[in-house]
Design an enzyme around this catalytic site. Structure first.
Site, short mmCIF file in Angstrom:
data_model
loop_
_atom_site.label_atom_id
_atom_site.label_comp_id
_atom_site.label_asym_id
_atom_site.label_seq_id
_atom_site.Cartn_x
_atom_site.Cartn_y
_atom_site.Cartn_z
N SER A 145 0.80 -1.23 0.00
CA SER A 145 0.00 0.00 0.00
C SER A 145 0.83 1.28 0.00
O SER A 145 0.28 2.37 -0.20
CB SER A 145 -0.95 0.01 1.21
OG SER A 145 -2.00 -0.91 1.01
N LYS A 154 0.36 3.49 -2.98
CA LYS A 154 -0.82 4.31 -3.23
C LYS A 154 -0.52 5.80 -3.48
O LYS A 154 -1.07 6.37 -4.43
CB LYS A 154 -1.81 4.15 -2.06
CG LYS A 154 -2.42 2.75 -2.00
CD LYS A 154 -3.22 2.53 -0.73
CE LYS A 154 -3.83 1.13 -0.71
NZ LYS A 154 -4.51 0.82 0.56
N TYR A 192 -3.63 -2.93 -9.99
CA TYR A 192 -3.41 -2.62 -8.58
C TYR A 192 -2.59 -3.73 -7.91
O TYR A 192 -1.65 -3.46 -7.15
CB TYR A 192 -4.75 -2.43 -7.88
CG TYR A 192 -4.63 -2.24 -6.38
CD1 TYR A 192 -4.09 -1.07 -5.85
CD2 TYR A 192 -5.04 -3.23 -5.49
CE1 TYR A 192 -3.96 -0.89 -4.49
CE2 TYR A 192 -4.92 -3.06 -4.12
CZ TYR A 192 -4.38 -1.89 -3.62
OH TYR A 192 -4.24 -1.71 -2.26
N TYR A 225 -4.28 5.19 7.67
CA TYR A 225 -5.61 4.59 7.84
C TYR A 225 -6.33 5.13 9.06
O TYR A 225 -6.27 6.32 9.36
CB TYR A 225 -5.49 3.06 7.89
CG TYR A 225 -4.79 2.47 6.70
CD1 TYR A 225 -5.19 2.82 5.40
CD2 TYR A 225 -3.74 1.58 6.85
CE1 TYR A 225 -4.56 2.28 4.29
CE2 TYR A 225 -3.10 1.03 5.75
CZ TYR A 225 -3.51 1.39 4.47
OH TYR A 225 -2.89 0.86 3.39
N VAL A 236 1.16 -3.32 4.06
CA VAL A 236 1.06 -4.58 4.79
C VAL A 236 2.27 -5.48 4.55
O VAL A 236 2.41 -6.52 5.21
CB VAL A 236 -0.25 -5.33 4.45
CG1 VAL A 236 -1.45 -4.54 4.93
CG2 VAL A 236 -0.33 -5.65 2.96
#
Length: 620
Positions: A75, A78, A200, A252, A270
């Site tokens: 992630s 992103k 992705y 997050y 992660v």
């Protein structure tokens, strides 16, 4: 594309490397959390891998631990795909598809904002999949290749896909496919949602190292320009937007705690990585696969908190930065002190003066500025006999900067380099000079000139030939002004000098007073000084035994333009004005011989003064 290179190891000597080593040791024993298990390949990694890297906005990379171990970016991809979408489509077009508000939900929640019916931000999976759909290209392969090249520009080297992790994600990524179909049903994603989700999966499976992530973070810190390759990866306005979203959404549903305790724009993955940015100064990367309940690396969060605290990085605290702390640097060969040295000593200082350096610091010394100064000076450890840090022009000094400069002093002292400060206001907290030569606190001086003189003394002590010493005491007849004359003339002139002893601090000749004589310094030292516009008295030159003064006022029959004071107890030989004037009519040949000697001495002094002043001009 130039390879970004490996990080400096914490086993290397260095102040910053030592700080990273301490943070690494502090966080290493925390074995709480576990690797992500919903992707089989991630669950199989060594959970005890741990690396910490720091990269400055001018390209220096420090690291400790597993900084070159490859892992998938996950992630952390992103913000970089979001950046590419912004560059391809423009801010308005991307904003029409993705909001920039914190979600308060898990990163993989299958939901949209109930009012706007858009993903809440590009840092959760729904927003990231939408960003991937906005990357321009003729087909799926070209779009992914553009993503890979974008990341590679940030990292400063070519990144590649981890095929095993990609295959594992593709086999098990049902929840992300559900998000893709949800986005398609709301018209957020156009075309085949499986194609977008597959892109992705691929972007998340690009392999990086902790050192790569640190350089990527430093590129964001450097306004979108890779500090190692100098290639622009993103425009400055878009870099600002990406960092803004990272600040509020990058961690997050733990974003609020992160901002208050760490205070840096950041993104976690992660795979165990965390990337954090202090705009204008540095980037931080941490790799440790054990995750907490929010999906963030346990050790990564702890290490970032510790670094933020120790280095005072919280963006609400750091309001000013001085990217370059060193105003000037020069050796005592380039800018000698105002103490007049003997020809033999001058020769030694010209040969070995590069082994003593003065560094003038200025501006506010926060972490980035102190790091730049330390990094510049550290490579000279072992090659210097003496070093002076002049901090008179420094404004604010943070606690970490003070600690780093103190550690630098100790590091240099351990190599045999004597260290001193020009710090009359005790900005570094050293109110008393070090009492021993190896005391890392060093000497403290009120001005640079006396510090330069101290450096010269050390160089002379270490590099003069054994047994070679400059005389510290003369008789009238063997004083250098008279020593070259024939014996008869030397004896005749010596008889016309009077000897006297002057106590330390006593004024010998007052500025503006009538001429008082020709002076030969037989023992001790005198200082010639003048008043400055700042209201202080400044040293023009100090003259040791073997030098002379008073020639110009005597020859021109003018008052003294300087005040001459005894720096130590001084023994002088003085020819009074009346005796000097009487030589003109009674002994013209003797006076001519004396004038020739005085002219030679005056030329030598002028040459030395010019050399000193030219060095001062070069340093300004």
């Amino acid at each position: 594309m130039t390879d970004a290179g490996s990080a400096t190891r914490a086993t290397d000597p260095g102040v910053v490397a030592g700080i990273l080593d301490e943070v690494y040791a502090r966080c290493r024993d925390d074995t709480s959390g576990a690797p992500a298990d919903y992707i089989p390949e991630l669950a199989a990694v060594d959970p005890d891998r741990f690396g910490v890297c720091l990269a400055t906005a001018d390209g220096q990379v420090y690291g400790v631990g597993d900084v070159d171990t490859g892992f998938t970016i996950q992630s952390i991809s992103k913000p970089f795909t979001y950046a590419l979408a912004l560059a391809d489509r423009g801010v308005d077009a991307v904003a029409a598809k993705i909001d920039v508000e914190p979600s308060g939900e898990p990163f993989n929640e299958i939901s949209l904002d109930p009012v706007t019916e858009k993903p809440r931000n590009p840092m959760i999976n729904a927003g990231a999949i939408t960003s991937a759909s906005l990357v321009a290209g003729r087909d799926a392969e070209e779009r992914f290749e553009r993503v890979r090249r974008c990341y590679s520009r940030f990292a400063g080297r070519e990144l590649s896909l981890d095929g095993a992790v990609y295959a594992s994600e593709a086999r098990t990524g049902f929840r992300n496919r559900a998000i893709g179909y949800m986005l398609r049903s709301f018209g957020i994603v156009d075309g085949d949602p499986d194609d977008v989700v597959d892109r992705y999966f691929r972007q998340c499976s690009l392999e990086v190292t902790c050192a790569d992530l640190a350089v990527m973070a430093a590129t964001l810190a450097n306004n979108g320009v890779n500090p190692r390759t100098r290639e622009r990866a993103l425009s400055a306005p878009l870099t600002e937007r990406v960092l803004s979203v990272m600040t509020t959404c990058g961690m997050y549903d733990a974003a609020g705690d992160w901002v208050t305790t760490v205070g840096l724009p950041a993104k976690s993955g992660v795979g165990g990585g965390i990337l954090a940015v202090l705009p204008g100064q540095l980037g931080i990367a941490v790799y440790s696969p054990r995750l907490d309940a929010h999906g963030n690396s346990v050790r990564g969060v702890a290490a970032c908190r510790e670094l933020s605290k120790r280095l005072e990085l919280h963006f609400c605290h750091v309001t000013r930065s001085a990217r370059t702390a060193i105003r000037a640097s020069y050796s005592v060969a380039q800018a000698p002190s105002r103490l007049r040295r003997s020809p033999d000593d001058v020769a030694v200082l010209e040969a070995h003066g590069e082994r003593a350096h003065v560094y003038e610091l200025h501006g506010d010394l926060l972490f980035a500025a102190a790091e730049h100064a330390v990094r510049t000076i550290e490579p000279h450890a072992g090659r210097l006999d003496a070093l002076v840090l002049d901090v008179r022009r420094v404004g604010e000094i943070s606690a970490i900067a003070r600690d780093m400069l103190t550690a630098l002093q100790a590091e240099l002292a351990a190599t045999g380099c004597r260290v001193a400060l020009v710090d009359p206001d005790a900005k570094l907290g050293h109110e008393v000079s070090g009492l021993r030569p190896d005391d890392p606190r060093g000497r403290v001086f009120v001005d640079r000139d006396t510090a330069a003189e101290w450096c010269e003394d050390i160089v002379l002590e270490r590099h003069c030939a054994p047994g070679a010493t400059t005389p510290t005491s003369f008789t009238v007849t063997d004083h250098p002004v008279l020593a070259q004359l024939p014996a008869e003339e030397r004896a005749d002139l010596a008889a016309r000098y009077e000897t006297r002893t002057v106590a330390r601090g006593e004024v010998i000749a007052e500025r503006g007073q009538p001429r008082s004589g020709l002076y030969l310094i037989l023992q001790g030292r005198v200082r010639m000084s003048f008043p400055g516009v700042d209201g202080r008295t400044h040293r023009l030159v100090s003259l040791p035994a073997g030098q002379s003064f008073g020639q110009v006022p005597m020859l021109l029959e003018q008052p003294s333009v300087h005040t001459v004071t005894a720096e130590t107890q001084v023994r002088l030989a003085v020819m009074p004005p009346a005796v000097f004037d009487e030589l003109t009519s009674a002994h013209p040949r003797l006076k001519l011989a004396l004038l020739q000697q005085l002219a030679g001495e005056a030329y030598t002094q002028m040459e030395a003064t010019t050399r000193t002043l030219s060095g001062r001009a070069a340093e300004s």
